[in-house]
Design a protein around this motif. Structure first.
Motif, short mmCIF file in Angstrom:
data_model
loop_
_atom_site.label_atom_id
_atom_site.label_comp_id
_atom_site.label_asym_id
_atom_site.label_seq_id
_atom_site.Cartn_x
_atom_site.Cartn_y
_atom_site.Cartn_z
N SER A 3 103.38 127.39 35.63
CA SER A 3 103.50 128.78 36.01
C SER A 3 102.35 129.53 35.35
O SER A 3 102.24 129.54 34.13
CB SER A 3 104.85 129.34 35.55
N THR A 5 100.11 133.24 35.39
CA THR A 5 99.94 134.61 35.85
C THR A 5 98.70 135.17 35.16
O THR A 5 98.59 135.12 33.93
CB THR A 5 101.16 135.48 35.49
N THR A 6 97.77 135.72 35.96
CA THR A 6 96.55 136.32 35.42
C THR A 6 96.24 137.59 36.23
O THR A 6 96.81 137.80 37.30
CB THR A 6 95.34 135.38 35.53
N PRO A 10 94.40 132.69 39.26
CA PRO A 10 94.95 131.63 38.42
C PRO A 10 94.36 130.26 38.77
O PRO A 10 94.37 129.36 37.95
CB PRO A 10 96.45 131.66 38.70
N TYR A 29 101.95 130.47 40.90
CA TYR A 29 100.67 131.05 40.53
C TYR A 29 100.66 132.50 40.99
O TYR A 29 100.86 132.78 42.18
CB TYR A 29 99.53 130.26 41.18
N THR A 30 100.43 133.42 40.07
CA THR A 30 100.51 134.84 40.39
C THR A 30 99.22 135.54 39.98
O THR A 30 98.79 135.44 38.83
CB THR A 30 101.71 135.50 39.66
N ASP A 32 98.07 139.06 39.35
CA ASP A 32 98.60 140.40 39.10
C ASP A 32 97.40 141.33 38.98
O ASP A 32 97.04 141.76 37.90
CB ASP A 32 99.43 140.38 37.82
N VAL A 48 94.92 134.69 44.63
CA VAL A 48 95.50 133.68 43.74
C VAL A 48 94.55 132.49 43.62
O VAL A 48 94.26 132.02 42.53
CB VAL A 48 96.88 133.21 44.27
N SER A 66 100.45 137.11 45.40
CA SER A 66 99.51 138.19 45.08
C SER A 66 100.03 139.50 45.69
O SER A 66 99.28 140.28 46.25
CB SER A 66 98.11 137.86 45.61
#
Length: 186
Positions: A3, A5-6, A10, A29-30, A32, A48, A66
């Motif tokens: 998992s 998140t960036t 990612p 995969y997020t 942000d 993403v 996303s």
């Protein structure tokens, strides 16, 4: 699966350090995206998966989110000058904008090849579907489309097969039964 998140991608590569081979079997995969950034200022990066490189990208599954960005995409293929093969066999693709950012063609050739054979999408993936695949209404909440095998009148289409099988109407009722009987009479 993992998992990640960036604020930005990612999963990504660099077109100056090609080639790359990325294979994804699952995970979440997020992207942000930075809410303070001007919408669309760096649209190709707001995704993403950022794939600006020579090589291959293969996706068998995973969730690519996303939805929180202003101009977000699940997959970005920004440059036509690379030789990149992308095969999507499954996965959940969510985005605030179109799921796929496909940068403009520069010059006379496009070295990108995107083929989608499966998965769930919040925007229509029809422009990139494999032969014999169609985008249909999703059976999963939160996704407008899913990729499925093409069918016609309840008969699966098989390349090279010219045999037409009569539709069994025993379990059908109403207009579905009428439509099937009409098709059988043709």
């Amino acid at each position: 699966g993992p998992s990640v998140t960036t604020d930005y991608n990612p999963i990504g590569g660099n077109n100056n350090t090609s080639p790359a081979t990325i294979t994804i079997y699952g995970g979440t995969y997020t992207a942000d995206a930075d809410a303070n950034r001007t919408p669309g200022s760096i649209e190709k990066l707001d995704s993403v998966i950022y794939a600006p490189y020579n090589g291959t990208l293969t996706i068998y599954g995973g969730t690519f989110d996303s939805t929180s960005g202003k101009v977000s995409h699940a997959l970005s293929l920004p440059y036509s000058t690379v030789n990149l093969t992308v095969n999507v066999y499954g996965g959940n693709f969510e985005s605030a904008g179109s799921n796929i950012y496909y940068g403009a063609v520069s010059g006379s050739t496009d070295g990108r090849k995107l083929t989608i054979s499966g998965g769930y999408f919040t925007s229509n993936p029809s422009d990139y579907l494999a032969s014999g695949k169609v985008a249909v209404v999703s059976d999963k909440d939160g996704y407008a489309y899913m990729v499925d095998t093409a069918v016609a009148d309840n008969v699966k289409v098989v390349a090279g097969d010219t045999t037409v099988t009569e539709i069994n109407t025993d379990s059908l009722t109403g207009t579905a039964k009428q439509d099937a009987e009409t098709a059988n009479d043709m």
